[in-house]
Structures are given as C-alpha cells and as structure tokens.
Design a protein around this motif. Sequence first.
Motif, PDB file in Angstrom:
ATOM      1  N   VAL A  43       0.628  -0.951   0.114  1.00  0.00           N
ATOM      2  CA  VAL A  43       0.024   0.440   0.119  1.00  0.00           C
ATOM      3  C   VAL A  43       0.746   1.303  -0.044  1.00  0.00           C
ATOM      4  O   VAL A  43       1.723   1.355   0.821  1.00  0.00           O
ATOM      5  CB  VAL A  43      -1.132   0.248   1.304  1.00  0.00           C
ATOM      6  N   MET A  44       0.714   2.153  -1.265  1.00  0.00           N
ATOM      7  CA  MET A  44       1.383   3.167  -1.328  1.00  0.00           C
ATOM      8  C   MET A  44       1.485   4.162   0.009  1.00  0.00           C
ATOM      9  O   MET A  44      -0.107   4.791   0.207  1.00  0.00           O
ATOM     10  CB  MET A  44       1.310   3.889  -2.406  1.00  0.00           C
ATOM     11  N   GLU A  45       2.380   5.137   0.289  1.00  0.00           N
ATOM     12  CA  GLU A  45       2.002   6.095   1.446  1.00  0.00           C
ATOM     13  C   GLU A  45       0.871   7.030   1.428  1.00  0.00           C
ATOM     14  O   GLU A  45       1.153   7.537   0.138  1.00  0.00           O
ATOM     15  CB  GLU A  45       3.099   6.238   2.103  1.00  0.00           C
ATOM     16  N   GLY A  46      -0.427   7.411   1.401  1.00  0.00           N
ATOM     17  CA  GLY A  46      -0.390   8.849   1.912  1.00  0.00           C
ATOM     18  C   GLY A  46      -1.641   8.037   0.468  1.00  0.00           C
ATOM     19  O   GLY A  46      -2.394   9.420  -0.094  1.00  0.00           O
ATOM     20  N   SER A  47      -1.548   7.001   0.123  1.00  0.00           N
ATOM     21  CA  SER A  47      -3.369   6.994  -0.917  1.00  0.00           C
ATOM     22  C   SER A  47      -5.021   6.608  -0.050  1.00  0.00           C
ATOM     23  O   SER A  47      -5.142   6.439  -0.887  1.00  0.00           O
ATOM     24  CB  SER A  47      -2.984   4.973  -1.431  1.00  0.00           C
ATOM     25  N   GLY A  48      -4.584   6.531   1.587  1.00  0.00           N
ATOM     26  CA  GLY A  48      -5.501   6.660   1.757  1.00  0.00           C
ATOM     27  C   GLY A  48      -7.248   7.129   1.321  1.00  0.00           C
ATOM     28  O   GLY A  48      -7.680   6.906   1.377  1.00  0.00           O
ATOM     29  N   PRO A  49      -6.657   8.460   1.202  1.00  0.00           N
ATOM     30  CA  PRO A  49      -8.291   9.683   1.158  1.00  0.00           C
ATOM     31  C   PRO A  49      -7.916   9.569  -1.306  1.00  0.00           C
ATOM     32  O   PRO A  49      -9.189   9.425  -1.347  1.00  0.00           O
ATOM     33  CB  PRO A  49      -7.138  11.604   0.515  1.00  0.00           C
ATOM     34  N   TYR A  50      -7.672   9.068  -2.091  1.00  0.00           N
ATOM     35  CA  TYR A  50      -7.934   8.388  -3.112  1.00  0.00           C
ATOM     36  C   TYR A  50      -8.510   7.409  -2.849  1.00  0.00           C
ATOM     37  O   TYR A  50      -9.452   7.209  -3.991  1.00  0.00           O
ATOM     38  CB  TYR A  50      -6.237   8.214  -4.214  1.00  0.00           C
ATOM     39  N   ARG A  51      -7.963   6.234  -1.984  1.00  0.00           N
ATOM     40  CA  ARG A  51      -8.747   4.750  -1.858  1.00  0.00           C
ATOM     41  C   ARG A  51     -10.273   5.675  -1.776  1.00  0.00           C
ATOM     42  O   ARG A  51     -11.198   4.713  -1.939  1.00  0.00           O
ATOM     43  CB  ARG A  51      -8.470   4.247  -0.990  1.00  0.00           C
ATOM     44  N   LYS A  52     -10.713   6.623  -0.919  1.00  0.00           N
ATOM     45  CA  LYS A  52     -11.951   7.069  -0.532  1.00  0.00           C
ATOM     46  C   LYS A  52     -12.912   7.327  -1.315  1.00  0.00           C
ATOM     47  O   LYS A  52     -14.098   6.818  -1.308  1.00  0.00           O
ATOM     48  CB  LYS A  52     -11.957   8.017   1.038  1.00  0.00           C
TER      49      LYS A  52
END
Length: 284
Positions: A43-52
């Motif tokens: 999992v790429m760091e900082g990808s959380g907002p994109y995944r949401k």
Amino acid sequence: MKITVGYLATPSGDDGVALAIALARALDASIDIVLVVSVDEPVMEGSGPYRKVLEAKAKGWVDDAAAQVPSDIAVTTHVLSHESFARALIDFAVQTDADMIVVGGAGDGLLNRHSIGSVAGQLLHASEVPLALAPRGYRLSEAPITDLTVAVPTRASAPNPLPFAIALASAAHVPVRLVSLVSLEPTGAPSGETSLDTRRRQVAAAQENLEHAARTLPDIDGLQSIVADGSSLDEAMGNLDWKPGDVLFLGSSGLASPKRVFLGSSATKILRAAPVPVVVVPHE
C-alpha cells in the motif's frame, strides 16, 4: 437461486447485468452485483484519501447498475477490495452459495459475439461455479430466456454440462436442444476413424444423451437432439438456427480440476462462434 454479477462501469459490464436480469427472471433468482476495487501491494503511503474517493465512485457505479434491475427482482450491491478481480468474484460466489457467476466480455469484440477479456479469461480457467458470459451488445436485447442449447460431449469420459442445463430448464420451464457438433477438425477421434465413422459416433452420442435427458426429466417439453455438420466448428455453429432467447451450455475440459471451470480448445472455438450467451459448467 442466486446470481453473482462481476461488474465494471462499462458497456460490457452492462451486458453482464442484462444477462443476469434475463436469467434471474427465468429462474426466479436474486442478483448480487459485485465490483472489485484493486488493492496495491504494498500500500502506497498517503493513498488513503484517493482510495476513499475511488470506493465512493465504485459505490455510485454499482448503484447505477442496480438501478437497471427491475423492481420485481431482488438485487444487492457490493464493493470489494482485492488484488484480483477474478479471485474476489469466485470467493464471493462460493461464500454466498451463488448458483452462477455472470460477466460481460471485452469491449473490442464483434456485436453479438464473445470476446474474452482478462477477468473472463481468468474465470474460464478457475471458477468454482458455473460461469455465464454475455456477448457484446447483449444489453440491447430485450428477449427473455426461451431456449437452452447444450453442446453434448462426444466421448463418454468427457465432462457433461447436461445435468446442470436440465436443472435450469426445469426451473425456467423452457425446452432443451442437445447439439452434437461434427467437424473435420481434429477432435481426438480414434486413429484410423473415417469422417463417416466420426459422424456415426457423434450421432450415437447425441442419441444417448437424449435418452439420458428423457430418463432424468421425463416431463420436459420440447426436448430434441440434432447433429450440426461443418468443415470447422465455426461452420458447424453457423449451420445452427439460433433464437434471440437462446443460451448455450458448454462443458469444461477433461483437464479441469474437480469442481473447476477450464475451457478447452474446442470449447473456446465454439464460444467465439456463439451468437448467444454461453454458460460454462465446471468439471464434476
């Protein structure tokens, strides 16, 4: 009965939904529409907002797909995260006791023909439940399921899709046509067998399967058995008459693992020549 649809927000995805609707109406089945969001590893760091954002988009897509389903058919939507669309779809279908997985084809095929994309290709070699494939443009068809055609095996040892097809025909109250495809292409005929001998063997196999169907379901209406000839499997398929509401059933290769779909070379040729939806049945 339950039908799992592997959905993508594309015209081909809508083809799959349309086929699921036709099957659900014929079989009194419910539909699960499943969209799989790819998981990157690692999992790429900082990808959380994109995944949401992506998951919200995916939820909107499956909701739009569900809106295509008539109100008299029960439908549920699901957004899953997995590194493999096909694996997630198979696991979901098995866990929910689905009777069938339905998908559309690739978007670059001929109208009313099958073109196998990456997901369908994986499912055709691994699915643990019967797999239904919608030809390109099936979403434009409004024909109900009215007939089932079964490509019967010509060797006793070959996996036979007939029992599953008969079960569906009984549930849908539609006739069954048993087809034995005869061509001059090499199909594992015994050494020294002439084309006439091959035809006689194919006819005998078709007749045997007709008698088996009659014993299994004596009250089935419209049961028939025919032989389609051609210099190739494509030509033999082209010599058959197809109705708008027909569905073709194929068996898996004898090389398939038990309880798995595996499309052999001859069945692949038949699939690509079929102008109707195709259901591939796992090897028992």
